[in-house]
Design an enzyme around this catalytic site. Structure first.
Site, short mmCIF file in Angstrom:
data_model
loop_
_atom_site.label_atom_id
_atom_site.label_comp_id
_atom_site.label_asym_id
_atom_site.label_seq_id
_atom_site.Cartn_x
_atom_site.Cartn_y
_atom_site.Cartn_z
N TYR A 50 -5.49 -2.10 5.54
CA TYR A 50 -4.58 -1.11 4.97
C TYR A 50 -3.22 -1.25 5.66
O TYR A 50 -3.09 -0.99 6.86
CB TYR A 50 -5.15 0.30 5.18
CG TYR A 50 -4.36 1.43 4.56
CD1 TYR A 50 -3.40 1.20 3.58
CD2 TYR A 50 -4.58 2.74 4.95
CE1 TYR A 50 -2.69 2.24 3.00
CE2 TYR A 50 -3.88 3.79 4.39
CZ TYR A 50 -2.94 3.54 3.42
OH TYR A 50 -2.23 4.58 2.86
N LYS A 64 -5.47 -3.01 1.01
CA LYS A 64 -4.79 -1.91 0.34
C LYS A 64 -3.34 -1.97 0.78
O LYS A 64 -3.02 -1.80 1.97
CB LYS A 64 -5.40 -0.56 0.71
CG LYS A 64 -4.65 0.63 0.08
CD LYS A 64 -5.16 1.97 0.56
CE LYS A 64 -4.31 3.11 0.00
NZ LYS A 64 -4.71 4.44 0.54
#
Length: 305
Positions: free
Chosen positions: A142, A170
């Site tokens: 992320y 992500k």
């Protein structure tokens, strides 16, 4: 756990970074959590991300996180991928979070770069590697420099992509061009981390989305992805434009966890919009704006019908 049908979408196509429902006194509401998870999976989702920023992970505690994961896995784990956040600026803490998520039945981990500390790039690699090594679960990186204070450099992503269990990213950098190159270079499944950039990410080879407005537009996002996959880009654009008022209403002020809970309360999907400090609940005037955005997107009347 649902079967992985595509290496390009190992966690599905439409995931929501789910809020953590709370009772009026601030306790985690597991009954409402399970109800919301079931609703999302019944409405376009093939994955859920728990205990992330939108789930107020910085202010929920280890036993609560484990209970949330276990409850959601039991409720929908046969139909949706359940990814648990294992993010901290303390590597040892992040490792424990990963271990506890695995014990609770999570299907994967979301590992953010250490926030606030602003470590060097070798520090980011060492941190994420320690968390990935802690369990046998697949990992979604992320990258969110706006919150973490540090962005993952291309060389850092390349190094982490070489880890056997790192399979996805992500991306909340807003840099679609870099995302395209990163996905091509590393082979990672690249997920959009910003609701408003779903179409550009798909156009640049993105796998899908880990969203917030998807709490209320999951069906539309799922239909959009299907249209894109089918080559009907005009329909994908139409679907996106149809829900832009809801995306703006939930994301516009930058308090996604707060505003997502307010939107869910307006739609009757949460009994309240309680959050934990330092968040404060959305004020009534903001809720009025959220209600207007939901109505403009055609969501409110449909929900109440």
């Amino acid at each position: 756990m649902p079967a992985v049908t595509s290496s390009s979408r190992p966690f599905g196509a439409v995931l929501t970074a789910m809020v953590t429902p709370m009772t009026a006194d601030g306790a985690v509401d597991l009954e409402a959590t399970v109800s919301l998870a079931r609703h999302l999976v019944a409405n376009g989702h093939d994955g859920l991300v728990l205990n992330g920023t939108t789930g107020e992970a910085p202010t929920t505690h280890a036993p609560e996180k484990a209970e949330i994961v276990a409850a959601v896995v039991e409720a929908v784990g046969d139909r949706a991928f359940v990814v648990a956040g294992a993010g901290s600026n303390d590597t040892a803490h992040a490792v424990r979070m990963a271990e506890q998520a695995a014990e609770a039945g999570a299907h994967g981990l979301l590992v953010v770069s250490p926030y606030y500390s602003r470590p060097s790039q070798p520090g980011v690699v060492a941190h994420v590697t320690a968390v990935a090594d802690a369990t046998d679960l697949p990992v979604m990186l992320y990258d969110v420099p706006g919150r973490a204070g540090v962005r993952m450099a291309p060389a850092t992503i390349d190094a982490l992509a070489a880890h056997d269990r790192v399979i996805a990213m992500k991306d909340a950098t807003g840099d679609v061009f870099a995302a395209s190159g990163g996905a091509q270079r590393t082979g990672l499944a690249w997920y959009c981390g910003d609701d408003g950039l779903l179409l550009p990410f798909l156009a640049h080879g993105g796998a899908g989305i880990v969203g917030v407005a998807s709490h209320v537009v999951g069906n539309q996002f799922a239909a959009l992805v299907r249209a894109w996959d089918a080559g009907d880009h005009a329909e994908a654009l139409r679907l996106f434009r149809s829900v832009t008022p809801a995306i703006e209403a939930i994301n516009g002020a930058g308090f996604q966890a707060v505003f997502a809970k307010a939107a869910l309360e307006v739609l009757g999907l949460l009994p309240g919009r309680t959050v934990r400090l330092p968040y404060v609940p959305a004020p009534d005037e903001a809720v009025d704006d959220i209600r207007a955005g939901l109505r403009a997107a055609g969501l409110l009347d449909a929900a109440l019908a």
